[in-house]
Design an enzyme around this catalytic site. Structure first.
Site, PDB file in Angstrom:
ATOM      1  N   CYS A   1     -24.581   3.410 -14.009  1.00 12.75           N
ATOM      2  CA  CYS A   1     -23.569   4.473 -14.013  1.00 12.75           C
ATOM      3  C   CYS A   1     -24.134   5.722 -14.684  1.00 12.75           C
ATOM      4  CB  CYS A   1     -22.320   3.993 -14.742  1.00 12.75           C
ATOM      5  SG  CYS A   1     -21.093   5.292 -14.893  1.00 12.75           S
TER       6      CYS A   1
ATOM      7  N   GLU B   1       0.833  -1.211   0.000  1.00 17.21           N
ATOM      8  CA  GLU B   1       0.000   0.000   0.000  1.00 17.21           C
ATOM      9  C   GLU B   1       0.866   1.258   0.000  1.00 17.21           C
ATOM     10  OE1 GLU B   1      -3.278   0.500  -0.252  1.00 17.21           O
ATOM     11  OE2 GLU B   1      -3.574  -1.641  -0.549  1.00 17.21           O
TER      12      GLU B   1
ATOM     13  N   CYS C   1     -18.186  -2.870 -18.743  1.00 13.36           N
ATOM     14  CA  CYS C   1     -18.177  -2.542 -17.307  1.00 13.36           C
ATOM     15  C   CYS C   1     -19.384  -3.143 -16.577  1.00 13.36           C
ATOM     16  CB  CYS C   1     -18.175  -1.022 -17.139  1.00 13.36           C
ATOM     17  SG  CYS C   1     -18.247  -0.524 -15.419  1.00 13.36           S
TER      18      CYS C   1
ATOM     19  N   CYS D   1     -12.413   1.326 -16.164  1.00 10.39           N
ATOM     20  CA  CYS D   1     -12.790   2.741 -16.051  1.00 10.39           C
ATOM     21  C   CYS D   1     -11.514   3.591 -16.032  1.00 10.39           C
ATOM     22  CB  CYS D   1     -13.615   2.955 -14.775  1.00 10.39           C
ATOM     23  SG  CYS D   1     -14.477   4.536 -14.763  1.00 10.39           S
TER      24      CYS D   1
ATOM     25  N   CYS E   1     -16.746   1.228 -21.275  1.00  6.26           N
ATOM     26  CA  CYS E   1     -18.048   1.153 -20.595  1.00  6.26           C
ATOM     27  C   CYS E   1     -18.851  -0.072 -21.033  1.00  6.26           C
ATOM     28  CB  CYS E   1     -18.850   2.432 -20.835  1.00  6.26           C
ATOM     29  SG  CYS E   1     -18.037   3.884 -20.152  1.00  6.26           S
TER      30      CYS E   1
HETATM   31  S1  SF4 Z   1     -19.835   2.514 -17.072  1.00  2.64           S
HETATM   32 FE1  SF4 Z   1     -19.256   4.096 -15.614  1.00  2.64          FE
HETATM   33  S2  SF4 Z   1     -17.969   3.093 -14.099  1.00  2.64           S
HETATM   34 FE2  SF4 Z   1     -18.121   1.736 -15.886  1.00  2.64          FE
HETATM   35  S3  SF4 Z   1     -16.324   2.236 -17.159  1.00  2.64           S
HETATM   36 FE3  SF4 Z   1     -18.029   3.504 -17.882  1.00  2.64          FE
HETATM   37  S4  SF4 Z   1     -17.835   5.402 -16.738  1.00  2.64           S
HETATM   38 FE4  SF4 Z   1     -16.598   3.884 -15.667  1.00  2.64          FE
END
Ligand code: SF4
Length: 319
Positions: A201, A38, A195, A185, A192
């Site tokens: 989102c 960390e 994701c 992201c 996206c």
């Molecule tokens: S959907 Fe939202 S959280 Fe997912 S990669 Fe795209 S901007 Fe990022």
């Protein structure tokens, strides 16, 4: 049931399939190894820490007790090249103060030097299973976009982190959020479509608008003479005291021009300023008499030097 339960399950499946499970600090429950990772990762990329610093440091100091029993100089030497040396000094103080045994709660960890709120929570979560969200740079970016915020105070960011947190699987959730920020992201061209959070989102239409980009400030320029003062086959160094490089050894620096032989110039970028250095072979200024130590080339290999000073050794003393 949280309003995000379905999302949490998707994120968890994504993590099981795509997460970086092989990172060595994820394959251990040793609080020291987790703490070390960390701290090293606070200002340094995963690949750099993994390839050059994490394992050699552990080889030199296998336990936190070994750090506690070493001198500050030995710890700084093992940290050489990683930069931000206050991290190593704080690690050493923490090791001594705790006798090599870290406390188990985030609240107690946060009282130790160099351990901020997010780091304390990361150690408490990953080593001891405490159910708290963390807030590193990758997680912040996901939160900014997920909640479609261009700006937020630290307090607001923590509130967002709490809102989205999966308290059923704190370890996996925190690791997943870090991986999502690092792999999906990403700052530029986030993926996206792949994701697991996309259905909820709010920022997914224009993710790169969030957060507001930071204005890059032009760094102030400092000009310094860096002095190579020889005595026989040795060269004079001072031990630095300033916050940035405290405890490291380096060549004496002067603002004013001094007489001597000009060997070359170097430009070096620090976090808060840019240094334009003229390397000067000169006599030791009288005010430095008694305040320097002389080292041979062999000895220079065994003391902690900043990156700039190490480059000067390589370029002007070893060539
Ligand atoms: S959907 Fe939202 S959280 Fe997912 S990669 Fe795209 S901007 Fe990022």
């Amino acid at each position: 049931m949280s309003k995000y339960t379905v999302l949490h399950d998707r994120l968890h499946r994504w993590y099981l399939e795509h997460g970086r499970h092989d990172l060595p600090w994820r394959r251990t429950e040793d609080p020291y190894r987790i703490y070390l990772s960390e701290i090293m990762l606070q200002q340094t990329q995963v690949a750099t820490v993994l390839e050059r610093f994490y394992f050699p440091f552990l080889e030199r100091f296998p336990t936190l007790k070994d750090v506690a029993e070493a001198s500050e100089e030995a710890v700084l030497k093992a940290w050489e090249g990683l930069g931000y040396y206050s991290r190593a000094r704080h690690l050493h103080v923490t090791a001594k103060r705790t006798g090599g045994r870290l406390p188990r709660s985030a609240e107690e960890l946060e009282k130790l030097p160099g351990i901020g709120r997010s780091t304390a929570r990361a150690i408490a979560c990953f080593a001891y299973g405490e159910a708290l969200p963390i807030l590193d740079a990758n997680v912040k970016r996901v939160l900014y976009r997920f909640f479609r915020r261009r700006k937020a105070t630290q307090q607001e960011l923590w509130a967002m982190a709490e809102r989205l947190f999966d308290s059923r699987r704190p370890y996996d959730y925190n690791q997943a959020m870090m991986d999502l920020g690092a792999m999906c992201c990403t700052p530029k061209r986030p993926d996206c479509a792949a994701c697991p959070l996309r259905s909820s989102c709010r920022g997914r239409q224009t993710p790169e608008r969030y957060p507001e980009p930071k204005k890059r400030k032009k760094l102030p320029l400092r000009r310094r003479q860096i002095l190579l003062c020889r005595r026989g086959d040795s060269v004079a160094l001072v031990q630095r005291k300033e916050a940035l490089l405290g405890g490291m050894w380096g060549f004496p620096q002067r603002e004013e021009m001094l007489p001597g032989r000009r060997l070359g110039t170097m430009v070096y970028r620090y976090t808060h300023f840019e240094l334009e250095a003229t390397i000067l072979e000169s006599e030791l200024p009288s005010e430095l008499q008694g305040r320097v130590r002389f080292f041979t080339s062999d000895e220079l290999l065994h003391i902690p030097l900043s990156m700039l000073d190490r480059k000067i050794v390589t370029r002007f003393l070893m060539s």
